[in-house]
Motif scaffolding. Structure first.
Motif, PDB file in Angstrom:
ATOM      1  N   GLN A   1       0.837  -1.205   0.000  1.00  0.00           N
ATOM      2  CA  GLN A   1       0.000   0.000   0.000  1.00  0.00           C
ATOM      3  C   GLN A   1       0.873   1.257   0.000  1.00  0.00           C
ATOM      4  OE1 GLN A   1      -2.525  -0.380   3.416  1.00  0.00           O
ATOM      5  NE2 GLN A   1      -3.784  -2.009   2.510  1.00  0.00           N
ATOM      6  N   PHE A   2       1.942   1.211   0.777  1.00  0.00           N
ATOM      7  CA  PHE A   2       2.865   2.344   0.831  1.00  0.00           C
ATOM      8  C   PHE A   2       3.537   2.567  -0.523  1.00  0.00           C
ATOM      9  CE2 PHE A   2       7.198   3.946   1.755  1.00  0.00           C
ATOM     10  CZ  PHE A   2       6.844   5.191   2.282  1.00  0.00           C
ATOM     11  N   GLN A   3       3.947   1.463  -1.163  1.00  0.00           N
ATOM     12  CA  GLN A   3       4.589   1.556  -2.486  1.00  0.00           C
ATOM     13  C   GLN A   3       3.615   2.081  -3.525  1.00  0.00           C
ATOM     14  OE1 GLN A   3       5.858  -2.206  -4.262  1.00  0.00           O
ATOM     15  NE2 GLN A   3       7.891  -1.278  -4.667  1.00  0.00           N
ATOM     16  N   LYS A   4       2.365   1.630  -3.454  1.00  0.00           N
ATOM     17  CA  LYS A   4       1.340   2.084  -4.395  1.00  0.00           C
ATOM     18  C   LYS A   4       1.077   3.572  -4.230  1.00  0.00           C
ATOM     19  CE  LYS A   4      -3.400   1.042  -5.905  1.00  0.00           C
ATOM     20  NZ  LYS A   4      -4.600   0.192  -5.645  1.00  0.00           N
ATOM     21  N   ALA A   5       1.077   4.029  -2.961  1.00  0.00           N
ATOM     22  CA  ALA A   5       0.848   5.462  -2.703  1.00  0.00           C
ATOM     23  C   ALA A   5       1.973   6.305  -3.267  1.00  0.00           C
ATOM     24  CB  ALA A   5       0.706   5.694  -1.205  1.00  0.00           C
ATOM     25  N   LEU A   6       3.212   5.799  -3.159  1.00  0.00           N
ATOM     26  CA  LEU A   6       4.352   6.523  -3.717  1.00  0.00           C
ATOM     27  C   LEU A   6       4.269   6.624  -5.217  1.00  0.00           C
ATOM     28  CD1 LEU A   6       7.353   5.154  -1.583  1.00  0.00           C
ATOM     29  CD2 LEU A   6       6.353   7.445  -1.523  1.00  0.00           C
ATOM     30  N   ASN A   7       3.898   5.539  -5.886  1.00  0.00           N
ATOM     31  CA  ASN A   7       3.774   5.540  -7.343  1.00  0.00           C
ATOM     32  C   ASN A   7       2.672   6.479  -7.799  1.00  0.00           C
ATOM     33  OD1 ASN A   7       5.829   3.648  -7.517  1.00  0.00           O
ATOM     34  ND2 ASN A   7       4.425   1.891  -7.478  1.00  0.00           N
ATOM     35  N   THR A   8       1.582   6.541  -7.012  1.00  0.00           N
ATOM     36  CA  THR A   8       0.450   7.413  -7.389  1.00  0.00           C
ATOM     37  C   THR A   8       0.876   8.880  -7.307  1.00  0.00           C
ATOM     38  OG1 THR A   8      -1.133   5.801  -6.545  1.00  0.00           O
ATOM     39  CG2 THR A   8      -1.915   8.074  -6.824  1.00  0.00           C
ATOM     40  N   ASN A   9       1.645   9.232  -6.291  1.00  0.00           N
ATOM     41  CA  ASN A   9       2.097  10.624  -6.116  1.00  0.00           C
ATOM     42  C   ASN A   9       3.043  11.054  -7.229  1.00  0.00           C
ATOM     43  OD1 ASN A   9       0.585  10.938  -3.802  1.00  0.00           O
ATOM     44  ND2 ASN A   9       2.260  10.266  -2.449  1.00  0.00           N
TER      45      ASN A   9
END
Length: 271
Positions: free
Chosen positions: A262-270
């Motif tokens: 989830q943390f990695q996905k949030a970084l990619n989205t930003n």
């Protein structure tokens, strides 16, 4: 002709008190009383002692005897423990009989003992399995604090340790300890007597919320028994505990993996 009454000396009285406490050395006696060993040596040299201190620390002493040296050392109202007979031998001299007693040994929070140890039956063991001349008991274990190593309803063959042996208590070995309030515990010990004056009592049960470690100070200790043998009709299921802990770790790893994703996905989205 008047017959003289023989009065025992203060030194002889001190020796009687030490014998009752199963203490041999003046240094151990001084530690028990909370005074210096020099003070005890002075008592012997001057044939005197602090009667108030002795009466306070040794609740078994008869006050009249302490002041006059006459009569019995022990208070009449104190119920003396039932004497456990020294191990008796079979006819062929190959076995020793060890009393089986129920002293409500607590593998948990502790059960108050009765006023005396009640001998109920005996267990026979080969002489080669015990130390000659030492006092042994077979006690029933109650509670869950030593699971999975020692199970509720099991039996421990325990050997009484002299006070002079207390500092040789080995870390992470199982002992039965009793305090001066009449409580007894089956615990795995850490010996901190020499450094800090206490022992650490540890449970094998992983549930530390219900079975936390605690310290017993030397002044509060009554007896220490070394657990030499363990008998049980049940075999401890070590694998069950192992696989449960493994399952808990795997669940935690899954949670951490999900959080990382989830943390990695949030970084990619930003980005």
């Amino acid at each position: 002709m008047t017959q003289k009454v023989s009065i025992i000396t203060k030194g002889e009285m001190l020796d009687m008190i030490k014998k009752h406490l199963n203490i041999q050395k003046n240094t151990e006696f001084a530690r028990f009383l909370g005074i210096s060993s020099q003070a005890v040596s002075n008592w012997y040299a001057r044939n005197t002692f602090d009667a108030e201190l002795l009466y306070t620390k040794c609740d078994f002493i008869n006050a009249d005897w302490l002041l006059s040296g006459r009569g019995s050392m022990l208070k009449e109202e104190i119920k003396q423990p039932k004497t456990i007979q020294e191990p008796s031998f079979c006819v062929n001299n190959d076995f020793v009989h060890i009393p089986v007693v129920d002293i409500s040994v607590a593998a948990g929070s502790g059960f108050t003992n009765s006023d005396y140890i009640e001998e109920e039956e005996c267990i026979s063991m080969p002489l080669s399995m015990v130390k000659d001349g030492r006092k042994y008991l077979c006690v029933r274990v109650k509670g869950q604090s030593m699971v999975p190593s020692i199970l509720d309803g099991g039996y421990l063959i325990i050997r009484l340790m002299e006070r002079s042996e207390w500092e040789s208590v080995r870390d992470n070995y199982v002992y039965v300890v009793s305090d001066r309030e009449g409580r007894s515990y089956v615990k795995r010990l850490k010996n901190r007597l020499r450094q800090h004056g206490f022992i650490v009592c540890m449970s094998d049960n992983v549930d530390k919320r219900n079975y936390p470690n605690f310290n017993l100070y030397e002044k509060d200790l009554n007896t220490i028994w070394y657990a030499e043998w363990y008998f049980s009709a049940k075999l401890p299921n070590i694998q069950e505990t192992y696989y449960r802990k493994q399952g808990e770790l795997e669940d935690r790893l899954d949670e951490l993996t999900a959080q990382f994703q989830q943390f990695q996905k949030a970084l990619n989205t930003n980005h």
